[in-house]
Design a protein around this motif. Structure first.
Motif, mmCIF file in Angstrom:
data_model
loop_
_atom_site.group_PDB
_atom_site.id
_atom_site.type_symbol
_atom_site.label_atom_id
_atom_site.label_comp_id
_atom_site.label_asym_id
_atom_site.label_seq_id
_atom_site.Cartn_x
_atom_site.Cartn_y
_atom_site.Cartn_z
ATOM 1 N N MET A 1 0.612 -1.243 0.136
ATOM 2 C CA MET A 1 -0.242 0.063 -0.006
ATOM 3 C C MET A 1 0.830 1.116 0.021
ATOM 4 O O MET A 1 2.189 1.072 0.123
ATOM 5 C CB MET A 1 -0.837 0.053 1.178
ATOM 6 N N CYS A 2 0.116 2.577 0.029
ATOM 7 C CA CYS A 2 0.978 3.598 -0.052
ATOM 8 C C CYS A 2 0.141 4.695 0.485
ATOM 9 O O CYS A 2 -0.975 4.536 1.009
ATOM 10 C CB CYS A 2 1.309 4.188 -1.480
ATOM 11 N N ARG A 3 0.760 5.960 0.641
ATOM 12 C CA ARG A 3 -0.125 7.168 1.171
ATOM 13 C C ARG A 3 0.382 8.136 0.249
ATOM 14 O O ARG A 3 1.517 8.192 -0.406
ATOM 15 C CB ARG A 3 0.305 7.521 2.513
ATOM 16 N N HIS A 4 -0.474 9.018 -0.257
ATOM 17 C CA HIS A 4 -0.321 10.248 -0.880
ATOM 18 C C HIS A 4 -1.063 11.471 -0.694
ATOM 19 O O HIS A 4 -2.013 11.452 -0.045
ATOM 20 C CB HIS A 4 -0.219 9.645 -2.494
ATOM 21 N N ILE A 5 -0.742 12.480 -1.388
ATOM 22 C CA ILE A 5 -1.209 13.749 -1.120
ATOM 23 C C ILE A 5 -1.079 14.732 -2.530
ATOM 24 O O ILE A 5 0.127 14.666 -2.873
ATOM 25 C CB ILE A 5 -0.643 14.594 0.246
ATOM 26 N N ALA A 6 -1.915 15.483 -2.704
ATOM 27 C CA ALA A 6 -1.682 16.657 -3.475
ATOM 28 C C ALA A 6 -2.222 17.782 -3.193
ATOM 29 O O ALA A 6 -3.266 18.021 -2.207
ATOM 30 C CB ALA A 6 -2.574 16.204 -4.969
ATOM 31 N N TYR A 7 -1.665 19.036 -3.368
ATOM 32 C CA TYR A 7 -1.999 20.402 -2.948
ATOM 33 C C TYR A 7 -1.829 21.230 -3.953
ATOM 34 O O TYR A 7 -1.341 21.342 -4.702
ATOM 35 C CB TYR A 7 -0.814 20.339 -1.697
ATOM 36 N N LEU A 8 -3.005 22.332 -3.907
ATOM 37 C CA LEU A 8 -2.928 23.208 -4.708
ATOM 38 C C LEU A 8 -3.245 24.644 -3.783
ATOM 39 O O LEU A 8 -4.217 24.518 -3.114
ATOM 40 C CB LEU A 8 -4.211 23.252 -5.813
ATOM 41 N N GLY A 9 -2.470 25.720 -4.019
ATOM 42 C CA GLY A 9 -2.679 26.906 -3.182
ATOM 43 C C GLY A 9 -1.662 27.722 -3.242
ATOM 44 O O GLY A 9 -0.873 27.872 -4.222
ATOM 45 N N GLU A 10 -1.451 28.767 -2.266
ATOM 46 C CA GLU A 10 -0.511 29.753 -2.283
ATOM 47 C C GLU A 10 0.899 28.800 -2.029
ATOM 48 O O GLU A 10 1.126 27.623 -1.436
ATOM 49 C CB GLU A 10 -0.344 30.575 -0.926
ATOM 50 N N PRO A 11 2.003 29.539 -2.716
ATOM 51 C CA PRO A 11 3.207 28.658 -2.622
ATOM 52 C C PRO A 11 3.666 28.448 -0.964
ATOM 53 O O PRO A 11 3.619 29.174 -0.263
ATOM 54 C CB PRO A 11 4.345 29.890 -3.109
ATOM 55 N N VAL A 12 4.197 27.125 -0.759
ATOM 56 C CA VAL A 12 4.349 26.713 0.580
ATOM 57 C C VAL A 12 5.581 25.832 0.427
ATOM 58 O O VAL A 12 5.898 25.164 -0.778
ATOM 59 C CB VAL A 12 3.343 25.968 0.980
ATOM 60 N N ALA A 13 6.567 25.836 1.280
ATOM 61 C CA ALA A 13 7.564 24.938 1.135
ATOM 62 C C ALA A 13 7.181 23.483 1.296
ATOM 63 O O ALA A 13 6.398 23.217 1.891
ATOM 64 C CB ALA A 13 8.631 25.424 2.387
ATOM 65 N N LEU A 14 7.812 22.607 0.594
ATOM 66 C CA LEU A 14 7.383 21.322 0.502
ATOM 67 C C LEU A 14 7.456 20.560 1.993
ATOM 68 O O LEU A 14 6.496 19.870 2.129
ATOM 69 C CB LEU A 14 8.380 20.486 -0.351
ATOM 70 N N GLY A 15 8.279 21.096 2.652
ATOM 71 C CA GLY A 15 8.330 20.332 4.133
ATOM 72 C C GLY A 15 7.334 20.764 4.926
ATOM 73 O O GLY A 15 6.758 20.318 5.863
ATOM 74 N N GLU A 16 6.742 21.947 4.558
ATOM 75 C CA GLU A 16 5.270 22.306 5.331
ATOM 76 C C GLU A 16 4.366 21.555 5.296
ATOM 77 O O GLU A 16 3.570 21.455 6.089
ATOM 78 C CB GLU A 16 5.145 24.063 5.070
ATOM 79 N N LEU A 17 4.269 20.884 4.184
ATOM 80 C CA LEU A 17 3.136 19.889 3.928
ATOM 81 C C LEU A 17 3.426 18.394 4.238
ATOM 82 O O LEU A 17 2.806 17.800 4.849
ATOM 83 C CB LEU A 17 2.579 20.169 2.550
ATOM 84 N N LEU A 18 4.744 18.152 3.781
ATOM 85 C CA LEU A 18 5.083 16.573 3.731
ATOM 86 C C LEU A 18 6.083 16.121 5.203
ATOM 87 O O LEU A 18 5.972 15.137 5.219
ATOM 88 C CB LEU A 18 6.091 16.435 2.452
ATOM 89 N N LEU A 19 6.519 17.078 5.610
ATOM 90 C CA LEU A 19 7.440 16.819 6.844
ATOM 91 C C LEU A 19 6.954 17.425 8.402
ATOM 92 O O LEU A 19 7.331 16.771 9.342
ATOM 93 C CB LEU A 19 8.951 17.121 6.581
ATOM 94 N N ARG A 20 6.541 18.623 8.187
ATOM 95 C CA ARG A 20 6.437 19.334 9.531
ATOM 96 C C ARG A 20 5.167 18.873 10.128
ATOM 97 O O ARG A 20 5.048 18.956 11.451
ATOM 98 C CB ARG A 20 6.411 20.741 9.248
ATOM 99 N N PRO A 21 3.831 18.861 9.454
ATOM 100 C CA PRO A 21 2.584 18.753 10.328
ATOM 101 C C PRO A 21 2.744 17.327 11.263
ATOM 102 O O PRO A 21 3.566 16.526 10.977
ATOM 103 C CB PRO A 21 1.744 18.473 9.259
ATOM 104 N N PRO A 22 2.099 17.395 12.081
ATOM 105 C CA PRO A 22 1.933 16.207 13.323
ATOM 106 C C PRO A 22 1.756 14.900 12.409
ATOM 107 O O PRO A 22 2.202 13.825 12.928
ATOM 108 C CB PRO A 22 1.066 16.482 14.331
ATOM 109 N N HIS A 23 0.991 14.839 11.547
ATOM 110 C CA HIS A 23 0.477 13.686 10.616
ATOM 111 C C HIS A 23 1.000 13.624 9.298
ATOM 112 O O HIS A 23 0.319 13.017 8.470
ATOM 113 C CB HIS A 23 -0.815 13.378 10.941
ATOM 114 N N ALA A 24 2.120 14.335 9.076
ATOM 115 C CA ALA A 24 2.530 14.585 7.810
ATOM 116 C C ALA A 24 3.080 13.028 7.055
ATOM 117 O O ALA A 24 2.989 12.136 7.530
ATOM 118 C CB ALA A 24 3.779 15.571 7.627
ATOM 119 N N LEU A 25 3.235 13.497 5.746
ATOM 120 C CA LEU A 25 3.721 12.268 5.005
ATOM 121 C C LEU A 25 4.563 11.430 5.598
ATOM 122 O O LEU A 25 4.654 10.068 5.409
ATOM 123 C CB LEU A 25 3.725 12.565 3.496
ATOM 124 N N VAL A 26 5.892 12.045 6.122
ATOM 125 C CA VAL A 26 6.783 11.226 6.733
ATOM 126 C C VAL A 26 6.328 10.339 7.775
ATOM 127 O O VAL A 26 6.968 9.289 8.129
ATOM 128 C CB VAL A 26 7.814 12.404 7.029
#
Length: 250
Positions: A1-26
Motif C-alpha cells: 500500500m501507499c500514502r499520497h497527497i496533492a496540494y494546490l494553493g499559495e506557494p509553500v515549502a514542501l516540508g510544510e506539508l510533507l514533513l512538518r505537520p503532526p501527521h505528515a507524509l513522513v
C-alpha cells in the motif's frame, strides 16, 4: 500500500506539508492512521512540484524510506511551490525497479500516484494492457500495477478525456478485471486535482485559497472531510466536486 497527497494553493515549502505537520507524509510512512493494508511505507517515496512559468513539474524520487533521506529534508526546507504531489510507497510484491517504481509517475504536465494494489498482478490486468500500443507499453517506468494503471490513465488523457473521466474509466475497468483491487488514484496538472476513493481512505481539505486531497489528514484541522467510498473527487482552488463512480458505469 501507499500514502499520497496533492496540494494546490499559495506557494509553500514542501516540508510544510510533507514533513512538518503532526501527521505528515513522513509520519504516515511508518505510522499511518487510516491505512487498511500494511503498516509501513518504506519502499520508496517521491514528490513532484511545479515552478512558476514551467508547466512540466520536477520530480524527486528515491528507493528508501522518506525519513532516512537527509538531502530531501534539506531540499524540502527551501523549495516552495503552489502545487505538488507527494507519495510514500509500501510495495505489494518484491521487485527490482527501484526509484522508477516510486510515485509520482509523470508525463508532460501530469503527476500521478496509486494507493492500493491489484491482486493477481500481472495476469489480472493483461486484458487491459492489450489495449495499449507497443510504444505505450515500452514507456512503462516500472513493472508494477501502479505503472500500468498510470499508462492506462495516460492513454485516456491523450485521447482527450478530462482527468476525472480518465481516472473513473480506468478504475471501473480495473475493478471489473480484478474485483478485489484497491484503486485510490491521484492525478494533477498543477491547476486541478482528480482522485478516486476505491478500497482505501481518502480525505479532502478545502478553503482559504487552497485544496489538499490526501490518503489521510496531515493535521487536525476540523475542515478535513472524508470522501465516501467509490467516489471521484475533482478539485481546484475554487471548488471540490464529489461524484459517485457508479455514474460513470456504462
Amino acid at each position: 500500500m501507499c500514502r499520497h497527497i496533492a496540494y494546490l494553493g499559495e506557494p509553500v515549502a514542501l516540508g510544510e506539508l510533507l514533513l512538518r505537520p503532526p501527521h505528515a507524509l513522513v509520519r504516515q510512512a511508518w505510522a499511518p492512521r487510516t491505512q487498511v493494508s500494511g503498516v509501513v511505507n518504506a519502499d520508496g517515496f517521491g514528490v513532484g512540484w511545479y515552478a512558476d512559468g514551467d508547466p512540466v513539474p520536477a520530480r524527486y524520487r528515491r528507493t528508501g524510506p522518506i525519513w532516512g533521506d537527509l538531502s530531501f529534508a534539506d531540499l524540502a526546507r527551501v523549495v516552495r511551490s503552489r502545487a505538488l504531489l507527494g507519495a510514500v510507497r509500501g510495495a505489494t510484491l518484491p521487485g527490482a525497479d527501484g526509484e522508477a517504481a516510486a510515485a509520482p509517475f509523470g508525463s508532460g504536465p501530469w503527476l500521478f500516484s496509486h494507493n492500493g494494489a491489484v491482486p493477481g498482478w500481472p495476469g489480472a490486468l493483461t486484458p487491459l494492457a492489450a489495449g495499449l500500443t507497443p510504444a505505450e507499453l515500452l514507456e512503462l517506468e516500472a513493472r508494477t500495477d501502479s505503472a500500468l494503471l498510470w499508462a492506462l490513465v495516460l492513454h485516456r488523457l491523450r485521447a482527450g478525456q478530462p482527468p476525472g473521466d480518465a481516472l473513473a474509466g480506468t478504475v471501473l475497468a480495473a475493478a471489473e478485471a480484478a474485483p478485489d483491487a484497491r484503486l485510490n488514484l491521484l492525478l494533477t496538472d498543477g491547476d486541478r486535482i482528480a482522485a478516486t476513493a476505491w478500497g482505501n481512505s481518502l480525505w479532502c481539505l478545502h478553503g482559504r485559497g487552497r485544496v489538499a486531497v490526501a490518503s489521510e489528514p496531515y493535521d487536525d484541522d476540523p475542515g478535513w472531510r472524508e470522501v465516501p467510498e467509490q467516489t471521484l473527487v475533482t478539485a481546484s482552488r475554487a471548488d471540490v466536486v464529489l461524484t459517485p463512480l457508479k455514474e460513470f458505469a456504462a
